[in-house]
Design a protein around this motif. Structure first.
Motif, PDB file in Angstrom:
ATOM      1  N   ASP A   1      -4.977  17.427  -4.268  1.00 36.68           N
ATOM      2  CA  ASP A   1      -4.692  15.984  -4.335  1.00 36.68           C
ATOM      3  C   ASP A   1      -4.894  15.400  -5.727  1.00 36.68           C
ATOM      4  O   ASP A   1      -5.053  14.194  -5.862  1.00 36.68           O
ATOM      5  CB  ASP A   1      -5.573  15.230  -3.305  1.00 36.68           C
ATOM      6  CG  ASP A   1      -7.041  15.574  -3.445  1.00 36.68           C
ATOM      7  OD1 ASP A   1      -7.479  15.891  -4.580  1.00 36.68           O
ATOM      8  OD2 ASP A   1      -7.766  15.534  -2.439  1.00 36.68           O
TER       9      ASP A   1
ATOM     10  N   PRO B   1       3.953   9.654  -4.271  1.00 35.76           N
ATOM     11  CA  PRO B   1       2.629   9.167  -4.680  1.00 35.76           C
ATOM     12  C   PRO B   1       2.473   7.677  -4.354  1.00 35.76           C
ATOM     13  O   PRO B   1       3.455   6.935  -4.387  1.00 35.76           O
ATOM     14  CB  PRO B   1       2.598   9.365  -6.199  1.00 35.76           C
ATOM     15  CG  PRO B   1       3.853  10.051  -6.581  1.00 35.76           C
ATOM     16  CD  PRO B   1       4.793  10.028  -5.422  1.00 35.76           C
ATOM     17  N   THR B   2       1.257   7.282  -4.050  1.00 35.09           N
ATOM     18  CA  THR B   2       0.960   5.859  -3.854  1.00 35.09           C
ATOM     19  C   THR B   2       0.566   5.204  -5.175  1.00 35.09           C
ATOM     20  O   THR B   2       0.177   4.048  -5.201  1.00 35.09           O
ATOM     21  CB  THR B   2      -0.199   5.683  -2.870  1.00 35.09           C
ATOM     22  OG1 THR B   2      -1.321   6.413  -3.377  1.00 35.09           O
ATOM     23  CG2 THR B   2       0.169   6.175  -1.480  1.00 35.09           C
TER      24      THR B   2
ATOM     25  N   GLU C   1      -4.953  11.519  -5.182  1.00 30.96           N
ATOM     26  CA  GLU C   1      -4.219  10.840  -4.100  1.00 30.96           C
ATOM     27  C   GLU C   1      -5.183  10.704  -2.918  1.00 30.96           C
ATOM     28  O   GLU C   1      -5.174  11.499  -1.995  1.00 30.96           O
ATOM     29  CB  GLU C   1      -2.983  11.664  -3.720  1.00 30.96           C
ATOM     30  CG  GLU C   1      -2.126  11.062  -2.617  1.00 30.96           C
ATOM     31  CD  GLU C   1      -1.561   9.696  -2.950  1.00 30.96           C
ATOM     32  OE1 GLU C   1      -0.736   9.603  -3.850  1.00 30.96           O
ATOM     33  OE2 GLU C   1      -1.960   8.698  -2.305  1.00 30.96           O
TER      34      GLU C   1
ATOM     35  N   ARG D   1       3.536   8.030   1.743  1.00 27.48           N
ATOM     36  CA  ARG D   1       3.007   9.374   1.992  1.00 27.48           C
ATOM     37  C   ARG D   1       3.870  10.144   2.990  1.00 27.48           C
ATOM     38  O   ARG D   1       3.992  11.357   2.890  1.00 27.48           O
ATOM     39  CB  ARG D   1       1.540   9.314   2.472  1.00 27.48           C
ATOM     40  CG  ARG D   1       0.565   8.769   1.436  1.00 27.48           C
ATOM     41  CD  ARG D   1       0.710   9.464   0.085  1.00 27.48           C
ATOM     42  NE  ARG D   1       0.302  10.859   0.106  1.00 27.48           N
ATOM     43  CZ  ARG D   1       0.802  11.806  -0.668  1.00 27.48           C
ATOM     44  NH1 ARG D   1       1.740  11.527  -1.549  1.00 27.48           N
ATOM     45  NH2 ARG D   1       0.371  13.044  -0.582  1.00 27.48           N
ATOM     46  N   ASP D   2       4.467   9.404   3.971  1.00 27.73           N
ATOM     47  CA  ASP D   2       5.383  10.067   4.918  1.00 27.73           C
ATOM     48  C   ASP D   2       6.552  10.693   4.166  1.00 27.73           C
ATOM     49  O   ASP D   2       7.078  11.721   4.572  1.00 27.73           O
ATOM     50  CB  ASP D   2       5.907   9.057   5.952  1.00 27.73           C
ATOM     51  CG  ASP D   2       4.825   8.671   6.964  1.00 27.73           C
ATOM     52  OD1 ASP D   2       3.786   9.370   7.033  1.00 27.73           O
ATOM     53  OD2 ASP D   2       5.016   7.670   7.682  1.00 27.73           O
TER      54      ASP D   2
ATOM     55  N   GLN E   1       1.374   4.282   3.836  1.00 30.09           N
ATOM     56  CA  GLN E   1       1.707   5.306   4.833  1.00 30.09           C
ATOM     57  C   GLN E   1       3.170   5.716   4.711  1.00 30.09           C
ATOM     58  O   GLN E   1       3.491   6.910   4.766  1.00 30.09           O
ATOM     59  CB  GLN E   1       1.409   4.780   6.247  1.00 30.09           C
ATOM     60  CG  GLN E   1       1.631   5.818   7.344  1.00 30.09           C
ATOM     61  CD  GLN E   1       0.652   6.985   7.245  1.00 30.09           C
ATOM     62  OE1 GLN E   1      -0.571   6.805   7.266  1.00 30.09           O
ATOM     63  NE2 GLN E   1       1.185   8.210   7.101  1.00 30.09           N
TER      64      GLN E   1
ATOM     65  N   LEU F   1      -4.781   6.910   1.326  1.00 34.59           N
ATOM     66  CA  LEU F   1      -4.792   6.636   2.769  1.00 34.59           C
ATOM     67  C   LEU F   1      -6.210   6.653   3.336  1.00 34.59           C
ATOM     68  O   LEU F   1      -6.579   5.784   4.116  1.00 34.59           O
ATOM     69  CB  LEU F   1      -3.896   7.630   3.521  1.00 34.59           C
ATOM     70  CG  LEU F   1      -2.386   7.495   3.291  1.00 34.59           C
ATOM     71  CD1 LEU F   1      -1.625   8.485   4.182  1.00 34.59           C
ATOM     72  CD2 LEU F   1      -1.898   6.072   3.541  1.00 34.59           C
TER      73      LEU F   1
ATOM     74  N   LYS G   1       6.197  11.838   1.206  1.00 33.27           N
ATOM     75  CA  LYS G   1       5.531  12.693   0.216  1.00 33.27           C
ATOM     76  C   LYS G   1       5.607  12.109  -1.196  1.00 33.27           C
ATOM     77  O   LYS G   1       5.621  12.845  -2.190  1.00 33.27           O
ATOM     78  CB  LYS G   1       6.085  14.115   0.250  1.00 33.27           C
ATOM     79  CG  LYS G   1       5.858  14.795   1.608  1.00 33.27           C
ATOM     80  CD  LYS G   1       6.054  16.287   1.526  1.00 33.27           C
ATOM     81  CE  LYS G   1       5.459  17.053   2.712  1.00 33.27           C
ATOM     82  NZ  LYS G   1       5.637  16.421   4.022  1.00 33.27           N
TER      83      LYS G   1
END
Ligand code: ZN
Ligand code: FE
Length: 268
Positions: free
Chosen positions: A17, A215-216, A180, A210-211, A207, A183, A213
């Motif tokens: 991560d 990066p946030t 990462e 991330r679903d 979310q 979440l 894939k």
């Protein structure tokens, strides 16, 4: 010739991560906290980028493990790192207030000392300049999206002061964290502030990212001030939650509140 294209910042994933951020102008690149050399070498080769320097925020292996191999591969390039600890491969020891001028990619950085996660932890701040549209902060493991680093070496007071330095930066500063963790940090933040509307909508958007894939990151200072409980230790909502969980009615300072919620997060 001086390159004046806008700088790009790209996350090179490493380990489970980590993100190794690569700052480049299409030809020359810097990397931040290369814990592993191989994904960096692969990315630079694919993109035909020359590595011109390395920025290190703190001594942990997942941020420094690739330095020596990158030096073997790319020759003697400058390696910036905190002055107060020995980091193998570091060539430039920097401290609070130091200005770093890099020629290629063209970039001026300011060093902030931000103890807490480790005592010698530093961050790199780039204000707006010719090829930087929004300020950028490379904060290592001090600040995460919706969280902060564990206090392995520093005190809650030190972390609180470090986060206050970040809070004073321009709100549009892009925050490039090195993990990462978003979440799981959001799950904890919702326990602290179940009624924070900004947090609830961020939970949904994060979310979705991330679903896919994605990066946030990066986050921004403005966003963290709205959703990150560790940046909100002076708000009545976070103070109330900290009082309730600790049974202490008199939480006087942000550092005291941070101590309570950091300990809560450690066992969450
Ligand atoms: Zn670390
Ligand atoms: Fe780390």
């Amino acid at each position: 010739m001086v390159k004046n294209t806008l700088l790009q910042v790209w996350p090179i994933p490493a380990f489970d991560d980590n993100y190794i951020w690569c700052i480049h102008d299409g030809e020359s690149a810097l990397v931040v906290d290369p814990g592993d050399a191989s994904p960096v070498i692969q990315y630079l080769n694919e993109q035909k980028l020359a590595l011109m320097g390395i920025l290190i925020t703190h001594h942990h292996a997942d941020h420094t493990g690739g330095i020596l191999q990158l030096l073997q591969t790319f020759g003697s390039i400058p390696v910036f790192g905190p002055a107060t600890i020995d980091i193998p491969g570091r060539t430039q020891a920097v401290m609070e207030g130091d200005k770093i001028e890099i020629a290629a990619p063209r970039l001026s950085l300011k060093v902030l000392e931000v103890p807490g996660h480790t005592l010698s932890h530093i961050a790199y701040f780039a204000n707006m300049q010719a090829n930087v549209v929004e300020p950028m902060l490379f904060c290592g493991d001090t600040l995460f999206a919706c969280g902060c680093g564990r206090l392995f070496e520093g005190s809650p007071t030190q972390m609180s002061e470090s986060l206050a330095k970040f809070a004073a930066l321009p709100k549009n500063t892009l925050v490039y964290c090195t993990h990462e963790y978003t979440l799981s940090n959001i799950r904890f933040a919702l326990a602290v502030e179940p009624n924070n509307a900004n947090l609830i909508s961020w939970a949904q958007r994060a979310q979705e990212l991330r679903d896919k894939k994605l990066p946030t990151l990066p986050s921004t200072i403005g966003q963290e001030l709205q959703v990150n409980p560790f940046m909100r230790c002076d708000t009545k909502e976070v103070i109330a939650s900290a009082s309730e969980i600790s049974g202490e009615v008199n939480l006087k300072t942000p550092a005291h509140v941070l101590a309570v919620i950091r300990a809560w997060k450690d066992r969450f």
